[in-house]
Design a protein around this motif. Structure first.
Motif, short mmCIF file in Angstrom:
data_model
loop_
_atom_site.label_atom_id
_atom_site.label_comp_id
_atom_site.label_asym_id
_atom_site.label_seq_id
_atom_site.Cartn_x
_atom_site.Cartn_y
_atom_site.Cartn_z
N ALA A 20 0.83 -1.20 0.00
CA ALA A 20 0.00 0.00 0.00
C ALA A 20 0.87 1.26 0.00
N ILE A 21 1.91 1.25 0.81
CA ILE A 21 2.81 2.41 0.87
C ILE A 21 3.49 2.63 -0.47
N GLU A 22 3.98 1.57 -1.08
CA GLU A 22 4.67 1.70 -2.36
C GLU A 22 3.72 2.21 -3.45
N THR A 23 2.48 1.73 -3.43
CA THR A 23 1.50 2.19 -4.43
C THR A 23 1.18 3.66 -4.26
N VAL A 24 0.96 4.06 -3.02
CA VAL A 24 0.59 5.47 -2.75
C VAL A 24 1.74 6.40 -3.09
N VAL A 25 2.96 6.05 -2.69
CA VAL A 25 4.11 6.93 -2.95
C VAL A 25 4.41 6.99 -4.44
N ARG B 60 -4.13 3.56 8.97
CA ARG B 60 -3.88 2.34 8.20
C ARG B 60 -5.03 2.08 7.23
N ASP B 61 -6.25 2.19 7.72
CA ASP B 61 -7.41 1.93 6.85
C ASP B 61 -7.47 2.93 5.70
N VAL B 62 -7.20 4.20 6.00
CA VAL B 62 -7.25 5.23 4.95
C VAL B 62 -6.19 4.96 3.88
N MET B 63 -4.99 4.62 4.31
CA MET B 63 -3.91 4.36 3.35
C MET B 63 -4.22 3.12 2.51
N HIS B 64 -4.75 2.10 3.11
CA HIS B 64 -5.09 0.89 2.37
C HIS B 64 -6.19 1.17 1.33
N ALA C 147 -4.78 1.81 -7.32
CA ALA C 147 -4.50 0.63 -8.13
C ALA C 147 -5.64 0.36 -9.11
N HIS C 148 -6.87 0.50 -8.64
CA HIS C 148 -8.04 0.28 -9.50
C HIS C 148 -8.09 1.31 -10.62
#
Length: 364
Positions: free
Chosen positions: A315-320, A344-348, A355-356
């Motif tokens: 999740a971190i890698e996708t967001v960054v 955690r929930d917000v980042m996920h 990703a979608h």
């Protein structure tokens, strides 16, 4: 005495919403409070004694001589600092007043110490004032009491959705906001370095090496000791007063003056020298850290993983990867203030949405 410092507690009040780094807070909170406290100590004469006491004669009243010497400054003889006390001179820096003009060292700054300290406190608070106006309450508005995490599930879900929608709709629009904070940290570094040179100018070029000279003095043999604090903040000085004599001729009166306030001043500036040095090192490290963050997305991923271990690595890698540096700074600030489970929930959820969206773009 405690009543004097009661008003300073607002500078170090505990706030639950952090919009800056701990090093940045050292500048506008701790340092500004210390400088204002020192300024109050210097100005409160009843706690530190009279600022000057001069040996007077019957021809000149004591109050007149003290006031004159305080206003017009006093001086020492440079060559007298190297002479033996009790043999050649009565005190360090006190000698025959017929010395050459270039051998005299005038002390005109001690009247301005309290004002200088207060001005320094204002300078330390200025970057904080700038950032508080530029930040505009963004972090506090986005929290929506999510820093506690104790609320109903329905309310929590609604607030998380509002936060997630904001992050999604404003992704890649926070760079300028983050750069302004980095500018404030850079201003803090320039301020503390500039104040070292400001005080060096204030004390006639004797402040830059002041702390090193004091350490050397403490480590040297007692016979070879020469106190650098006495040279900058002398306890005994001389003052020249002119008046008309009985015959109408101008008479010169040389008086020796005690400056008890300098005992306080020297301790203040020894502390400030070491404190400013520590601040310079910490702030320089912080500015270097910001530069690394700007140029290295990999470091941003590592820092988020290190700080927020509940958030999945993917999740971190996708967001960054799909956001910009300013967004990373906002995520980090929110993570410091929002409840860890909610963050955690917000980042996920943000990572899943990103990703979608990426898959939809590829399919299209």
């Amino acid at each position: 005495m405690l009543d004097i410092f009661r008003g300073l507690k607002n500078l170090i009040k505990v706030t639950y919403v952090h919009i800056d780094s701990p090093v940045f807070r050292l500048h506008y909170s701790i340092t500004a409070m210390i400088l204002i406290a020192f300024s109050l100590i210097v100005t409160t004469r009843q706690y530190v004694g009279n600022p000057i006491d001069c040996i007077h004669t019957k021809d000149v009243p004591e109050d007149v001589l003290n006031t004159f010497c305080w206003i017009h400054s006093t001086y020492t003889i440079k060559s007298a600092f190297n002479k033996t006390v009790g043999v050649e001179v009565p005190h360090k820096g006190i000698d025959n007043s017929k010395a050459k003009a270039e051998d005299k060292k005038c002390y005109m700054y001690y009247q301005w110490v309290c004002f200088c300290l207060f001005f320094q406190a204002i300078l330390f608070y200025t970057p904080r004032w700038l950032w508080k106006n530029w930040e505009g309450g963004k972090i506090h508005a986005l929290l929506m009491v999510l820093d506690v995490g104790v609320c109903s599930e329905i309310e929590k879900k609604q607030k998380k959705k509002l936060l997630l929608d904001y992050l999604w709709e404003n992704l890649c629009f926070h760079n300028w906001w983050a750069y302004r904070y980095y500018l404030c940290e850079l201003l803090s570094l320039c301020n503390v370095v500039g104040q070292m040179f400001l005080m060096d100018r204030f004390f006639d070029g004797a402040f830059i090496t002041f702390g090193i000279d004091v350490l050397r003095f403490m480590e040297s043999d007692q016979e070879d000791r020469w106190d650098p604090m006495i040279y900058i903040f002398p306890r005994m000085t001389k003052c020249t007063f002119h008046k008309f004599g009985v015959s109408g001729e101008v008479e010169r009166l040389d008086s020796v003056c005690i400056l008890p306030l300098n005992v306080v001043n020297e301790k203040i500036y020894v502390f400030l020298w070491f404190w400013f040095l520590i601040l310079t090192v910490l702030t320089a490290g912080c500015v270097l850290y910001r530069v690394v963050i700007i140029v290295s997305p990999r470091m941003r991923v590592y820092l988020l993983r290190l700080r927020f271990r509940l958030v999945a690595r993917e999740a971190i890698e996708t967001v960054v990867r799909r956001s910009r540096m300013g967004d990373w700074f906002l995520f980090y600030m929110l993570g410091d203030n929002v409840d860890c489970v909610i963050f955690r929930d917000v980042m996920h959820e943000l990572a899943a949405r990103l990703a979608h969206h990426h898959r939809d773009v590829i399919d299209a």
